[in-house]
Design a protein around this motif. Structure first.
Motif, mmCIF file in Angstrom:
data_model
loop_
_atom_site.group_PDB
_atom_site.id
_atom_site.type_symbol
_atom_site.label_atom_id
_atom_site.label_comp_id
_atom_site.label_asym_id
_atom_site.label_seq_id
_atom_site.Cartn_x
_atom_site.Cartn_y
_atom_site.Cartn_z
ATOM 1 N N ARG A 129 0.831 -1.208 0.000
ATOM 2 C CA ARG A 129 0.000 0.000 0.000
ATOM 3 C C ARG A 129 0.867 1.260 0.000
ATOM 4 N N LYS A 130 1.907 1.264 0.822
ATOM 5 C CA LYS A 130 2.773 2.437 0.894
ATOM 6 C C LYS A 130 3.526 2.643 -0.424
ATOM 7 N N CYS A 131 3.914 1.534 -1.081
ATOM 8 C CA CYS A 131 4.586 1.652 -2.381
ATOM 9 C C CYS A 131 3.665 2.365 -3.381
ATOM 10 N N LEU A 132 2.394 1.941 -3.417
ATOM 11 C CA LEU A 132 1.442 2.551 -4.351
ATOM 12 C C LEU A 132 1.182 4.015 -3.994
ATOM 13 N N GLU A 133 1.057 4.297 -2.697
ATOM 14 C CA GLU A 133 0.820 5.676 -2.269
ATOM 15 C C GLU A 133 2.014 6.585 -2.583
ATOM 16 N N SER A 134 3.211 5.968 -2.660
ATOM 17 C CA SER A 134 4.416 6.746 -2.947
ATOM 18 C C SER A 134 4.578 7.037 -4.433
ATOM 19 N N GLY A 135 3.709 6.432 -5.260
ATOM 20 C CA GLY A 135 3.751 6.717 -6.691
ATOM 21 C C GLY A 135 4.303 5.615 -7.559
ATOM 22 N N MET A 136 4.576 4.463 -6.991
ATOM 23 C CA MET A 136 5.098 3.355 -7.788
ATOM 24 C C MET A 136 3.954 2.762 -8.621
ATOM 25 N N ARG A 137 4.247 2.487 -9.909
ATOM 26 C CA ARG A 137 3.218 2.012 -10.833
ATOM 27 C C ARG A 137 3.650 0.718 -11.511
ATOM 28 N N LYS A 138 2.668 -0.191 -11.669
ATOM 29 C CA LYS A 138 2.940 -1.485 -12.283
ATOM 30 C C LYS A 138 3.447 -1.344 -13.706
ATOM 31 N N GLU A 139 2.864 -0.369 -14.454
ATOM 32 C CA GLU A 139 3.235 -0.224 -15.866
ATOM 33 C C GLU A 139 4.659 0.300 -16.050
ATOM 34 N N MET A 140 5.269 0.783 -14.969
ATOM 35 C CA MET A 140 6.635 1.295 -15.073
ATOM 36 C C MET A 140 7.684 0.213 -14.827
ATOM 37 N N ILE A 141 7.231 -0.997 -14.487
ATOM 38 C CA ILE A 141 8.176 -2.086 -14.237
ATOM 39 C C ILE A 141 8.742 -2.589 -15.560
ATOM 40 N N MET A 142 10.064 -2.716 -15.628
ATOM 41 C CA MET A 142 10.714 -3.197 -16.843
ATOM 42 C C MET A 142 10.447 -4.683 -17.018
#
Length: 338
Positions: free
Chosen positions: A45-58
Motif C-alpha cells: 500500500r505504501k509503495c502505491l501511495e508513494s507513486g510506484m506504478r505497475k506499468e513502469m516495471i521493466m
C-alpha cells in the motif's frame, strides 16, 4: 525515490499479482526500514501511495538488455583505459596523471640543459670518483664544485616539480619551504635512480656519466657507499614510472619534517599517495609475485630518510673545510633532515 529493497519487493509483488492481507487487520501499519518486512500488505500500500506504478516495471527482456548494455560499456571503458589504470579510482588516476606530467615537465633525464657547470672533464663525458691512492683525496675535493652544480640543477627541477602539484600549492608557503628542505635530497636520489645502470655502476646522464669504481677511504666511503647500496636496492625492484613519481610524492609530503605547521593536512595527503601506490601495485603487478612490493618500497623510503640525514651532515662538515655548496644548496640544507 525508493530504496532498492522496496523496488525489488514491488516488482515481485506485481509479477505474482499478489493480493496480500494485513495480518493485523488494520491496513494502517507503519512501514519503516525496520518494520517493512512485518506486513506485506501495508508495505505494498505504501509503495502505491508513494507513486510506484505497475506499468513502469521493466520486462525481463528489458532488464537483460540493460544489463548487457552495462556490461558492454564497462568492457569498453576497460579497453580504452591507459596502461596502469586498471582498478584505480578516478581520483587516483588524476593524481597519477598530475604527478607523471609534472615529472615529465621538470626532469631533464638527458641533462641536455645542464650547461655552464664548473670543472668540466677533459673528454666532457666521464667523471671517475676513485682517487689515486697517494693523493689524500684531493681529486675528490676538486670534483665537489661540479657535484654541487649537478645537485643544484636537480634541486631546481624538484622545486618546479613540487610547484606543479596542486595540493602542494594549496599549502602555506612556510610549509612548502619546510617540505622541500626536508625532501630535496631524497627526491634527487629517486630521480637519479631512473638513470642508474646497476651493471656498470654508472649514472648515465645524457652526455655525462658518473661512475663509482671503488667507494673506499675517507669521506668517499661515508658519502657514497650507503647511497650506492640504496640505488642497487631500488633499481632491483624494476619500478614503473608511476611508482617512481608516487614515491617522490610520499617523500615530499612527510608531515614530520622540521617546521611543518599543517601536519594533519600533510599527513592525509601522504596517506592518499601511499594508498594510490598500494592500489596501483595490487591491480597492475602480477600476484603473488609482487605481493610485498609495496612494503619493500616503503622500507626503502625509510632507509633513504636515514641516508639523507647522514649525507646532509657529512656535506655540511665538508663545506666548512672546503666550501663548495651553491646558495641554493646552502638554503635547502639550512635545516637538518630529521
Amino acid at each position: 525515490m525508493t530504496c532498492e529493497g522496496c523496488k525489488g519487493f514491488f516488482r515481485r509483488a506485481m509479477k505474482r499479482n499478489a493480493r496480500p492481507r494485513c495480518p493485523f487487520r488494520k491496513g494502517t501499519c507503519e512501514i519503516t526500514r525496520k518494520t517493512r518486512r512485518q506486513c506485506q500488505a501495508c508495505r505494498l500500500r505504501k509503495c502505491l501511495e508513494s507513486g510506484m506504478r505497475k506499468e513502469m516495471i521493466m520486462s525481463d527482456a528489458a532488464v537483460e538488455q540493460r544489463r548487457a548494455l552495462i556490461r558492454r560499456k564497462k568492457r569498453e571503458r576497460t579497453e580504452t583505459q591507459p596502461p596502469g589504470a586498471k582498478g584505480l579510482t578516478e581520483e587516483q588516476l588524476m593524481m597519477i596523471r598530475e604527478l607523471t606530467t609534472a615529472q615529465m615537465n621538470t626532469f631533464d633525464s638527458t641533462f641536455i640543459h645542464f650547461k655552464n657547470f664548473r670543472l668540466r672533464g677533459e673528454d666532457g663525458s666521464v667523471w671517475n670518483y676513485k682517487p689515486p691512492a697517494d693523493n689524500g683525496g684531493k681529486e675528490i675535493f676538486s670534483l665537489l664544485p661540479h657535484i654541487a652544480d649537478v645537485s643544484t640543477y636537480m634541486f631546481k627541477g624538484i622545486i618546479n616539480f613540487a610547484k606543479v602539484i596542486s595540493c602542494f600549492r594549496d599549502l602555506p608557503i612556510e610549509d612548502q619551504i619546510s617540505l622541500l628542505k626536508g625532501a630535496a635530497f631524497e627526491l634527487c636520489q629517486l630521480r637519479f635512480n631512473t638513470v642508474f645502470n646497476a651493471e656498470t655502476r654508472t649514472w648515465e646522464c645524457g652526455r655525462l656519466s658518473y661512475c663509482v669504481e671503488d667507494p673506499a677511504g675517507g669521506f668517499q666511503q661515508l658519502l657514497l657507499e650507503p647511497v650506492l647500496k640504496f640505488h642497487y636496492m631500488l633499481k632491483k625492484l624494476q619500478l614503473h614510472k608511476e611508482e617512481y613519481v608516487l614515491m617522490q610524492a610520499i617523500s615530499l609530503f612527510s608531515p614530520d619534517r622540521p617546521g611543518v605547521v599543517q601536519r594533519l593536512v600533510v599527513d592525509q595527503l601522504q596517506e592518499q599517495f601511499a594508498m594510490t601506490l598500494k592500489a596501483y601495485i595490487e591491480f597492475n603487478r602480477p600476484q603473488p609475485a609482487h605481493r610485498f612490493l609495496f612494503l619493500k618500497i616503503m622500507a626503502i623510503l625509510t632507509e633513504l630518510r636515514s641516508i639523507s640525514a647522514e649525507h646532509t651532515q657529512q656535506l655540511l662538515r665538508i663545506h666548512d673545510v672546503h666550501p663548495f655548496a651553491t646558495p641554493l644548496m646552502q638554503e635547502l640544507f639550512s635545516t637538518t633532515n630529521a
